[in-house]
Design a protein around this motif. Structure first.
Motif, PDB file in Angstrom:
ATOM      1  N   GLU A   1      -1.257  -5.682 -13.547  1.00 21.29           N
ATOM      2  CA  GLU A   1      -0.124  -4.845 -13.166  1.00 21.29           C
ATOM      3  C   GLU A   1       0.903  -5.689 -12.416  1.00 21.29           C
ATOM      4  O   GLU A   1       0.551  -6.439 -11.506  1.00 21.29           O
ATOM      5  CB  GLU A   1      -0.606  -3.688 -12.280  1.00 21.29           C
ATOM      6  N   PRO A   2       2.173  -5.601 -12.792  1.00 19.67           N
ATOM      7  CA  PRO A   2       3.194  -6.402 -12.118  1.00 19.67           C
ATOM      8  C   PRO A   2       3.377  -5.977 -10.673  1.00 19.67           C
ATOM      9  O   PRO A   2       2.981  -4.874 -10.273  1.00 19.67           O
ATOM     10  CB  PRO A   2       4.461  -6.139 -12.943  1.00 19.67           C
ATOM     11  N   VAL A   3       3.987  -6.855  -9.897  1.00 22.40           N
ATOM     12  CA  VAL A   3       4.209  -6.578  -8.471  1.00 22.40           C
ATOM     13  C   VAL A   3       5.227  -5.455  -8.316  1.00 22.40           C
ATOM     14  O   VAL A   3       6.275  -5.438  -8.968  1.00 22.40           O
ATOM     15  CB  VAL A   3       4.689  -7.850  -7.753  1.00 22.40           C
ATOM     16  N   ASP A   4       4.910  -4.502  -7.473  1.00 23.44           N
ATOM     17  CA  ASP A   4       5.791  -3.374  -7.156  1.00 23.44           C
ATOM     18  C   ASP A   4       6.705  -3.809  -6.005  1.00 23.44           C
ATOM     19  O   ASP A   4       6.344  -3.700  -4.826  1.00 23.44           O
ATOM     20  CB  ASP A   4       4.929  -2.173  -6.773  1.00 23.44           C
ATOM     21  N   ILE A   5       7.910  -4.301  -6.339  1.00 30.49           N
ATOM     22  CA  ILE A   5       8.801  -4.855  -5.322  1.00 30.49           C
ATOM     23  C   ILE A   5       9.284  -3.784  -4.338  1.00 30.49           C
ATOM     24  O   ILE A   5       9.206  -3.989  -3.117  1.00 30.49           O
ATOM     25  CB  ILE A   5       9.980  -5.590  -5.975  1.00 30.49           C
ATOM     26  N   PRO A   6       9.777  -2.605  -4.794  1.00 30.49           N
ATOM     27  CA  PRO A   6      10.193  -1.578  -3.813  1.00 30.49           C
ATOM     28  C   PRO A   6       9.049  -1.152  -2.898  1.00 30.49           C
ATOM     29  O   PRO A   6       9.238  -1.006  -1.685  1.00 30.49           O
ATOM     30  CB  PRO A   6      10.679  -0.424  -4.699  1.00 30.49           C
ATOM     31  N   GLY A   7       7.860  -0.959  -3.475  1.00 25.85           N
ATOM     32  CA  GLY A   7       6.716  -0.568  -2.650  1.00 25.85           C
ATOM     33  C   GLY A   7       6.337  -1.633  -1.646  1.00 25.85           C
ATOM     34  O   GLY A   7       6.008  -1.334  -0.492  1.00 25.85           O
ATOM     35  N   THR A   8       6.380  -2.894  -2.079  1.00 26.61           N
ATOM     36  CA  THR A   8       6.050  -4.003  -1.176  1.00 26.61           C
ATOM     37  C   THR A   8       7.011  -4.049   0.010  1.00 26.61           C
ATOM     38  O   THR A   8       6.600  -4.188   1.171  1.00 26.61           O
ATOM     39  CB  THR A   8       6.099  -5.339  -1.929  1.00 26.61           C
ATOM     40  N   LEU A   9       8.313  -3.916  -0.277  1.00 33.85           N
ATOM     41  CA  LEU A   9       9.315  -3.969   0.795  1.00 33.85           C
ATOM     42  C   LEU A   9       9.176  -2.789   1.746  1.00 33.85           C
ATOM     43  O   LEU A   9       9.268  -2.950   2.971  1.00 33.85           O
ATOM     44  CB  LEU A   9      10.717  -4.002   0.185  1.00 33.85           C
ATOM     45  N   LEU A  10       8.935  -1.593   1.210  1.00 36.92           N
ATOM     46  CA  LEU A  10       8.826  -0.412   2.077  1.00 36.92           C
ATOM     47  C   LEU A  10       7.547  -0.433   2.907  1.00 36.92           C
ATOM     48  O   LEU A  10       7.558  -0.026   4.078  1.00 36.92           O
ATOM     49  CB  LEU A  10       8.888   0.863   1.226  1.00 36.92           C
ATOM     50  N   LEU A  11       6.431  -0.899   2.313  1.00 35.72           N
ATOM     51  CA  LEU A  11       5.197  -0.999   3.091  1.00 35.72           C
ATOM     52  C   LEU A  11       5.361  -2.018   4.208  1.00 35.72           C
ATOM     53  O   LEU A  11       4.947  -1.784   5.357  1.00 35.72           O
ATOM     54  CB  LEU A  11       4.029  -1.408   2.186  1.00 35.72           C
ATOM     55  N   GLY A  12       5.995  -3.160   3.888  1.00 37.07           N
ATOM     56  CA  GLY A  12       6.251  -4.162   4.926  1.00 37.07           C
ATOM     57  C   GLY A  12       7.119  -3.609   6.032  1.00 37.07           C
ATOM     58  O   GLY A  12       6.855  -3.831   7.226  1.00 37.07           O
ATOM     59  N   ALA A  13       8.170  -2.858   5.665  1.00 34.14           N
ATOM     60  CA  ALA A  13       9.058  -2.273   6.671  1.00 34.14           C
ATOM     61  C   ALA A  13       8.317  -1.277   7.552  1.00 34.14           C
ATOM     62  O   ALA A  13       8.501  -1.247   8.781  1.00 34.14           O
ATOM     63  CB  ALA A  13      10.248  -1.606   5.989  1.00 34.14           C
ATOM     64  N   ALA A  14       7.454  -0.454   6.948  1.00 35.21           N
ATOM     65  CA  ALA A  14       6.720   0.546   7.714  1.00 35.21           C
ATOM     66  C   ALA A  14       5.754  -0.101   8.704  1.00 35.21           C
ATOM     67  O   ALA A  14       5.687   0.281   9.882  1.00 35.21           O
ATOM     68  CB  ALA A  14       5.965   1.483   6.770  1.00 35.21           C
ATOM     69  N   LEU A  15       4.996  -1.098   8.238  1.00 39.11           N
ATOM     70  CA  LEU A  15       4.033  -1.755   9.125  1.00 39.11           C
ATOM     71  C   LEU A  15       4.740  -2.527  10.236  1.00 39.11           C
ATOM     72  O   LEU A  15       4.298  -2.517  11.395  1.00 39.11           O
ATOM     73  CB  LEU A  15       3.138  -2.684   8.320  1.00 39.11           C
ATOM     74  N   LEU A  16       5.848  -3.195   9.904  1.00 39.28           N
ATOM     75  CA  LEU A  16       6.601  -3.907  10.941  1.00 39.28           C
ATOM     76  C   LEU A  16       7.173  -2.937  11.969  1.00 39.28           C
ATOM     77  O   LEU A  16       7.158  -3.217  13.176  1.00 39.28           O
ATOM     78  CB  LEU A  16       7.732  -4.718  10.298  1.00 39.28           C
ATOM     79  N   ALA A  17       7.685  -1.798  11.508  1.00 38.05           N
ATOM     80  CA  ALA A  17       8.269  -0.815  12.425  1.00 38.05           C
ATOM     81  C   ALA A  17       7.227  -0.259  13.386  1.00 38.05           C
ATOM     82  O   ALA A  17       7.554   0.102  14.525  1.00 38.05           O
ATOM     83  CB  ALA A  17       8.909   0.326  11.633  1.00 38.05           C
ATOM     84  N   LEU A  18       5.973  -0.211  12.956  1.00 44.72           N
ATOM     85  CA  LEU A  18       4.917   0.298  13.829  1.00 44.72           C
ATOM     86  C   LEU A  18       4.318  -0.799  14.704  1.00 44.72           C
ATOM     87  O   LEU A  18       4.203  -0.641  15.932  1.00 44.72           O
ATOM     88  CB  LEU A  18       3.812   0.938  12.990  1.00 44.72           C
ATOM     89  N   LEU A  19       3.931  -1.905  14.089  1.00 45.32           N
ATOM     90  CA  LEU A  19       3.151  -2.914  14.805  1.00 45.32           C
ATOM     91  C   LEU A  19       4.007  -3.819  15.696  1.00 45.32           C
ATOM     92  O   LEU A  19       3.562  -4.223  16.775  1.00 45.32           O
ATOM     93  CB  LEU A  19       2.363  -3.764  13.807  1.00 45.32           C
ATOM     94  N   ALA A  20       5.214  -4.161  15.263  1.00 51.17           N
ATOM     95  CA  ALA A  20       6.040  -5.070  16.058  1.00 51.17           C
ATOM     96  C   ALA A  20       6.355  -4.512  17.441  1.00 51.17           C
ATOM     97  O   ALA A  20       6.150  -5.198  18.451  1.00 51.17           O
ATOM     98  CB  ALA A  20       7.324  -5.416  15.300  1.00 51.17           C
ATOM     99  N   PRO A  21       6.825  -3.272  17.575  1.00 50.69           N
ATOM    100  CA  PRO A  21       7.105  -2.777  18.927  1.00 50.69           C
ATOM    101  C   PRO A  21       5.846  -2.563  19.757  1.00 50.69           C
ATOM    102  O   PRO A  21       5.863  -2.760  20.981  1.00 50.69           O
ATOM    103  CB  PRO A  21       7.833  -1.446  18.675  1.00 50.69           C
ATOM    104  N   LEU A  22       4.750  -2.170  19.123  1.00 48.23           N
ATOM    105  CA  LEU A  22       3.529  -1.932  19.897  1.00 48.23           C
ATOM    106  C   LEU A  22       2.922  -3.227  20.412  1.00 48.23           C
ATOM    107  O   LEU A  22       2.314  -3.251  21.489  1.00 48.23           O
ATOM    108  CB  LEU A  22       2.512  -1.171  19.042  1.00 48.23           C
ATOM    109  N   THR A  23       3.060  -4.312  19.642  1.00 50.42           N
ATOM    110  CA  THR A  23       2.486  -5.581  20.093  1.00 50.42           C
ATOM    111  C   THR A  23       3.426  -6.344  21.020  1.00 50.42           C
ATOM    112  O   THR A  23       2.979  -7.100  21.879  1.00 50.42           O
ATOM    113  CB  THR A  23       2.126  -6.472  18.895  1.00 50.42           C
ATOM    114  N   GLU A  24       4.735  -6.175  20.852  1.00 47.08           N
ATOM    115  CA  GLU A  24       5.711  -6.922  21.649  1.00 47.08           C
ATOM    116  C   GLU A  24       6.333  -6.108  22.777  1.00 47.08           C
ATOM    117  O   GLU A  24       6.927  -6.674  23.690  1.00 47.08           O
ATOM    118  CB  GLU A  24       6.838  -7.436  20.745  1.00 47.08           C
ATOM    119  N   GLY A  25       6.215  -4.778  22.706  1.00 49.06           N
ATOM    120  CA  GLY A  25       6.952  -3.924  23.630  1.00 49.06           C
ATOM    121  C   GLY A  25       6.650  -4.161  25.101  1.00 49.06           C
ATOM    122  O   GLY A  25       7.558  -4.287  25.922  1.00 49.06           O
TER     123      GLY A  25
END
Length: 476
Positions: free
Chosen positions: A211-235
């Motif tokens: 199955e080919p790489v799902d580019i929109p899904g990859t970008l949105l999953l990355g954005a979601a995880l960064l939005a959650l984990l970055a502030p919690l780890t750096e805040g």
């Protein structure tokens, strides 16, 4: 994948996967151990890094968080790439990249170079680790698979404890004057050895229906995880600036957008990064739900006890690490008995493990209450050993439950989803229980802050016990 969103067999049949030898399994387990060890090994080296590179607290947080964020964000993509291009090939590429990025970490001339190298190291880990479980799923069956999954669980739990022990030993040894750099440089010969073994022993497997790489899904999953984990780890280290609150507010929006895009692709018969229909598998869905609080409690405990023993009980990094050795030893040997226990008692072994873990954490709290600050290997041994036994009866079995119903063609996706969930929860554990502990110290003192945090962990264990009752009784 049908347009109705249900999982179906691939349109063409995969060739029989070559069997996994003992040497191949050991090589894969080495690849599974390295990323987890490196997630924890750096903790005890941070004070030395701060002194040597003149790094402030925020930069030190990035040394830890940069690795964890890249690791978590790219794991599902790593699983998909293994399905597409071959899992052995991705394992070899990830192992080689891990060795090179470890060398870059060990030779970093300044703090920002170290942060960049750690991000690259996390990305390399994300390419390597999903191939381990996917290869096990694709090249083993029956008793061999149960044994391999048990050994994977044992390796995962042991690696998380051994990382802090090994880090303390390497920093204290100051090999050839390398100091903290040894915690990274030690990976280079290990990765080279792993590459030589993998080239000879790990079988090549891939999805029969690439199955080919799902580019929109990859970008949105990355954005979601960064939005959650970055502030919690750096805040906390950054003083909770505006961007942390904006990122947390953006998380549910990014997560919802990811779900909508993936569901639409699934319904249209396309190839989403994380097929929502995968969550129709009851065992996978319920196992992942339980894995979250378990992993939060595991990593939160490891962080809190390390700080308490070094700053409160005034133990050195080696002594603080060795105080957890009984947990690691008992975890390893108990997890090896897991397959026989599961065959006889089913997933009620997980429920029993939660109750035993609660007893162990309670014994640790009692030791802290009565012996503080005179905590050492002997005072912590009963609680650490009992807690390790309880954890070993849960984690390896959970891994088996989650992947039991995943089709072999989606082994890479399934393992990527599982490890992403685990890694994200490990990061959340440090951010939540760790922040709770550190915020309570000024007002309550180290001992009482530790007791409150252990109490919070007991509440999390109670949740995992309740969730374990919803697991399928038998494990496929």
């Amino acid at each position: 994948m049908s347009k109705t969103g249900t999982l179906q067999a691939p349109l063409r049949t995969a060739p029989p996967a070559p069997g996994l030898s003992e040497a191949g399994l050991i090589t894969l387990l080495l690849g599974a151990a390295l990323p987890l060890i490196d997630f924890f090994i750096v903790n005890v080296a941070l004070p030395t890094i701060a002194h040597d590179l003149s790094a402030g607290e925020a930069l030190l947080e990035l040394v830890v968080a940069g690795y964890g964020l890249a690791y978590a964000v790219l794991l599902v993509l790593g699983g998909r790439l293994g399905d597409l291009f071959g899992r052995r090939r991705l394992f070899l590429f990830g192992m080689g990249a891990f060795g090179l990025t470890s060398l870059a970490c060990g030779l970093a001339p300044d703090a920002w170079s170290l942060v960049a190298a750690r991000v690259a190291q996390g990305a390399a880990s994300a390419l390597m680790l999903p191939q381990v479980l996917a290869t096990i799923q694709s090249s083993t069956t029956g008793h061999q698979r149960a044994r391999a999954m048990s050994m994977y669980g044992a390796t995962a739990g042991l690696s998380m404890v051994a990382g802090q022990i090994l880090g303390g030993v390497l920093v204290a040894a100051d090999l050839a004057g390398t100091g903290w750099r040894a915690v990274f440089l030690v990976n280079v010969p290990v990765a080279l050895f792993g590459l030589l073994l993998a080239a000879r022993t790990v079988p090549e497997t891939r999805s029969a229906h690439p199955e080919p790489v799902d580019i929109p899904g990859t970008l949105l999953l990355g954005a979601a995880l960064l939005a959650l984990l970055a502030p919690l780890t750096e805040g906390r280290a950054a003083g909770w600036p505006l961007w942390t609150w904006l990122a947390l507010a953006a998380f549910p929006l990014a997560a919802w957008a990811f779900y909508r895009v993936e569901r639409r692709a699934d319904r249209l018969g396309r190839t989403p990064l994380v097929p929502p229909s995968l969550f129709r598998l009851v065992a996978l869905r319920r196992g992942l739900v339980m894995l979250v609080p378990f992993s939060i409690g595991f990593s939160g405990f490891m962080f809190v006890i390390a700080v308490a023993l070094q700053e409160g009980a005034e133990l050195g990094p080696v002594q603080a690490g060795l105080a957890l050795a009984p947990m690691a030893v008992v975890f390893f040997f108990t997890s090896l008995a897991g397959p026989r226990l599961v065959t006889r008692y089913g997933t009620r072994v997980v429920t029993a493990g939660g109750l035993i873990q609660a007893l162990g954490v309670g014994l640790l709290a009692l030791a802290a209450l009565s012996q503080w600050p005179d905590l050492d290997l002997l005072t912590l041994l009963p609680g650490a050993a009992v807690a390790g036994m309880g954890q070993a009866l849960q984690l390896p079995v959970l891994f088996r439950v989650i992947l039991a119903e995943v089709p072999a063609a989606r082994a890479g996706v399934g393992s990527g989803v599982m490890i992403t969930t685990q890694q994200s929860a490990l990061s959340l554990g440090v951010a939540t229980l760790g922040s709770l502990f550190l915020s309570l110290i000024p007002g309550m003192g180290m001992r009482d802050a530790l007791l409150v945090t252990l109490g919070a962990q007991l509440a999390g264990i109670a949740l995992t016990v309740g969730l374990s009752l919803r697991l399928p009784r038998e494990v496929g």
